[in-house]
Design a protein around this motif. Sequence first.
Motif, PDB file in Angstrom:
ATOM      1  N   ALA A 161       0.805  -1.210   0.094  1.00 17.04           N
ATOM      2  CA  ALA A 161       0.043  -0.142   0.191  1.00 17.04           C
ATOM      3  C   ALA A 161       0.765   1.130   0.032  1.00 17.04           C
ATOM      4  N   ILE A 162       1.998   0.826   0.706  1.00 17.87           N
ATOM      5  CA  ILE A 162       3.385   2.731   0.672  1.00 17.87           C
ATOM      6  C   ILE A 162       3.078   2.302  -0.684  1.00 17.87           C
ATOM      7  N   GLY A 163       3.402   1.224  -1.065  1.00 18.87           N
ATOM      8  CA  GLY A 163       4.437   1.009  -2.873  1.00 18.87           C
ATOM      9  C   GLY A 163       3.647   1.859  -3.406  1.00 18.87           C
ATOM     10  N   GLU A 164       1.906   1.917  -3.077  1.00 17.77           N
ATOM     11  CA  GLU A 164       0.609   2.179  -3.799  1.00 17.77           C
ATOM     12  C   GLU A 164       0.731   3.622  -4.396  1.00 17.77           C
ATOM     13  N   LEU A 165       0.843   4.012  -3.522  1.00 13.23           N
ATOM     14  CA  LEU A 165       0.288   5.847  -2.729  1.00 13.23           C
ATOM     15  C   LEU A 165       2.111   6.286  -3.831  1.00 13.23           C
ATOM     16  N   ARG A 166       3.311   5.456  -3.650  1.00 14.82           N
ATOM     17  CA  ARG A 166       4.384   6.182  -3.517  1.00 14.82           C
ATOM     18  C   ARG A 166       4.753   6.096  -5.334  1.00 14.82           C
ATOM     19  N   ARG A 167       3.633   4.946  -5.709  1.00 14.98           N
ATOM     20  CA  ARG A 167       3.541   5.693  -7.935  1.00 14.98           C
ATOM     21  C   ARG A 167       2.616   6.425  -7.701  1.00 14.98           C
ATOM     22  N   ARG A 168       2.415   7.137  -7.436  1.00 13.68           N
ATOM     23  CA  ARG A 168       0.816   8.310  -7.245  1.00 13.68           C
ATOM     24  C   ARG A 168       1.948   9.624  -7.390  1.00 13.68           C
ATOM     25  N   GLY A 169       3.490   9.299  -7.012  1.00  6.17           N
ATOM     26  CA  GLY A 169       3.794  10.544  -6.549  1.00  6.17           C
ATOM     27  C   GLY A 169       4.107  10.968  -5.283  1.00  6.17           C
ATOM     28  N   VAL A 170       3.153  10.492  -4.677  1.00  3.85           N
ATOM     29  CA  VAL A 170       3.501  10.959  -2.753  1.00  3.85           C
ATOM     30  C   VAL A 170       5.022  10.255  -2.782  1.00  3.85           C
ATOM     31  N   ASN A 171       5.757  10.899  -2.035  1.00  3.90           N
ATOM     32  CA  ASN A 171       6.567  10.619  -1.075  1.00  3.90           C
ATOM     33  C   ASN A 171       6.120  10.325  -0.096  1.00  3.90           C
ATOM     34  N   LEU A 172       5.159   9.370   0.790  1.00  6.09           N
ATOM     35  CA  LEU A 172       5.169   8.958   1.439  1.00  6.09           C
ATOM     36  C   LEU A 172       6.306   7.732   2.008  1.00  6.09           C
ATOM     37  N   ARG A 173       6.587   8.719   3.124  1.00 11.46           N
ATOM     38  CA  ARG A 173       7.451   8.079   3.978  1.00 11.46           C
ATOM     39  C   ARG A 173       6.820   7.047   5.337  1.00 11.46           C
ATOM     40  N   VAL A 174       8.100   6.286   5.569  1.00 12.34           N
ATOM     41  CA  VAL A 174       8.142   5.022   7.071  1.00 12.34           C
ATOM     42  C   VAL A 174       8.804   5.368   7.963  1.00 12.34           C
ATOM     43  N   VAL A 175       8.768   4.661   9.079  1.00 15.83           N
ATOM     44  CA  VAL A 175       9.203   5.057  10.240  1.00 15.83           C
ATOM     45  C   VAL A 175       8.905   3.447  10.753  1.00 15.83           C
ATOM     46  N   THR A 176      10.455   2.457  11.089  1.00 17.29           N
ATOM     47  CA  THR A 176      11.023   2.027  11.904  1.00 17.29           C
ATOM     48  C   THR A 176      12.557   1.561  13.144  1.00 17.29           C
ATOM     49  N   ASP A 177      12.038   0.672  13.938  1.00 15.41           N
ATOM     50  CA  ASP A 177      13.212   0.795  14.770  1.00 15.41           C
ATOM     51  C   ASP A 177      13.885  -0.723  14.523  1.00 15.41           C
ATOM     52  N   ASN A 178      13.575  -1.449  13.750  1.00 15.57           N
ATOM     53  CA  ASN A 178      13.345  -3.090  13.735  1.00 15.57           C
ATOM     54  C   ASN A 178      14.767  -3.630  12.657  1.00 15.57           C
ATOM     55  N   ALA A 179      15.223  -4.596  12.289  1.00 14.94           N
ATOM     56  CA  ALA A 179      16.367  -4.660  11.210  1.00 14.94           C
ATOM     57  C   ALA A 179      15.953  -5.737  10.644  1.00 14.94           C
ATOM     58  N   ALA A 180      14.625  -6.088  11.298  1.00 13.23           N
ATOM     59  CA  ALA A 180      13.807  -6.727  10.035  1.00 13.23           C
ATOM     60  C   ALA A 180      13.005  -6.209   9.141  1.00 13.23           C
ATOM     61  N   VAL A 181      11.918  -5.334   9.123  1.00 15.97           N
ATOM     62  CA  VAL A 181      11.241  -4.505   8.868  1.00 15.97           C
ATOM     63  C   VAL A 181      11.983  -3.719   8.230  1.00 15.97           C
ATOM     64  N   ALA A 182      13.838  -3.319   8.585  1.00 12.32           N
ATOM     65  CA  ALA A 182      14.697  -3.098   7.489  1.00 12.32           C
ATOM     66  C   ALA A 182      15.082  -3.393   5.986  1.00 12.32           C
ATOM     67  N   LYS A 183      15.565  -5.197   6.034  1.00 12.22           N
ATOM     68  CA  LYS A 183      15.333  -5.993   5.473  1.00 12.22           C
ATOM     69  C   LYS A 183      13.808  -6.559   4.792  1.00 12.22           C
ATOM     70  N   ALA A 184      13.057  -5.764   5.077  1.00 13.62           N
ATOM     71  CA  ALA A 184      11.853  -6.364   4.353  1.00 13.62           C
ATOM     72  C   ALA A 184      11.534  -5.591   3.573  1.00 13.62           C
ATOM     73  N   ILE A 185      12.351  -4.112   3.139  1.00 10.41           N
ATOM     74  CA  ILE A 185      11.651  -2.770   2.652  1.00 10.41           C
ATOM     75  C   ILE A 185      12.590  -3.080   1.750  1.00 10.41           C
ATOM     76  N   ALA A 186      13.823  -2.986   1.896  1.00 12.71           N
ATOM     77  CA  ALA A 186      15.316  -3.251   1.184  1.00 12.71           C
ATOM     78  C   ALA A 186      14.183  -4.593   0.319  1.00 12.71           C
ATOM     79  N   ASP A 187      14.268  -5.573   0.799  1.00 11.80           N
ATOM     80  CA  ASP A 187      13.787  -6.753  -0.761  1.00 11.80           C
ATOM     81  C   ASP A 187      12.643  -6.658  -1.188  1.00 11.80           C
ATOM     82  N   ALA A 188      11.137  -5.814  -0.376  1.00  9.95           N
ATOM     83  CA  ALA A 188      10.350  -4.823  -1.379  1.00  9.95           C
ATOM     84  C   ALA A 188      11.180  -3.902  -2.389  1.00  9.95           C
TER      85      ALA A 188
END
Length: 379
Positions: free
Chosen positions: A95-122
Amino acid sequence: MAAQTLDDLPTPALILDRAILRRNLKRMSERLRNAGVMLRPHLKTAKSIEVGRMAVEGHDGRITVSTLAEARYFADGGFKDILYGVGVVPSKLPAIGELRRRGVNLRVVTDNAAVAKAIADAAKNGDTFSVFIEVDSGGGRAGLPWPELPGLLDIARILHDAPGVELAGVMTHAGHSYHESTPDGIAAVAEQERRAIVGAAEKLRAAGIPCPIVSGGSTPTAMHSRDFTGITEMRPGVYVFNDLDQEYIGSCAPSDLALSVLASVIGHYPHRNQVLVDAGALALSKDISAQEFKPQVGYGTIVDAPAKDMAVIACSQEHGFVGAEEPIPYGNLPIGSRVRILPNHACITAAAYDRYYVVDSELDGGKSVVDVYDRINGW
């Protein structure tokens, strides 16, 4: 058709004083501009495009939200730089990616390495992401605990090294400022907040990792900080309306409360010195935050009350039990008459409603409805 007045509205109803709103927005806007800090208002309080547009007037338009529903709503309203300020989970990345593809710089927040890895994989699938690392500056809600900041560099490297991922910076929310009630106490929390995020940014930069945005939060610290050195933006939210909690913290004056709930008197009970109103727990919320500083406020105080310390002292689902420190003059509050109730916590009270009935105390004392603003609720 004649203009609506407060007497024409169904109750309970959410009332917003536009004149007070504008003063609140101007005060914060000027304070942060004079401090050289960017304003990224947290619109989880207002959840309204109209209020959001007024809040960013004269600024670059960046905002904060707390739900994906808000992100979509404000994106549809033309906002382009949006921080989704709640820790993201991998299932929400499409859902984040969908909004970003619309030209919206939707930024996210994490404090977790596993989530950071999931973001990198996505991002390997062609999506791009902008990510803040959250720091716990003392509030104890979310974020890497300062000053240790365990895992900060590991998380940062995962994000920084991933193609298609921008490490936007670090952020915090100094929620513990809500438990202070003096300028010195809040200023001390603000300095703790500043040291935590500036320290995290310096640690990243010392490791060769860029950290362009250093983002603080909370209305009390934005109002009472004495040093913004190293902070690039602030994310206050409740300042747009203010409430009893902010009044007793010292972030605003009684005249700065823009939001109230309009209710009808539905019962008289002299044997217990109470009246009933049709605004209960679902209309006011059961937030008791301001009671930390003044227990008599109950679940909200009565505007222009005819008796001392008149407040909603108890709630059931649709009933508000109004009491006072002295005998209630029932003749001043006949059945069917209207009262306005100031909430403990504007954000949670407002969440019960789908619209604001807007009045303007500088036009006719706030008696007429001059506009209606919509809201986005849910997730």
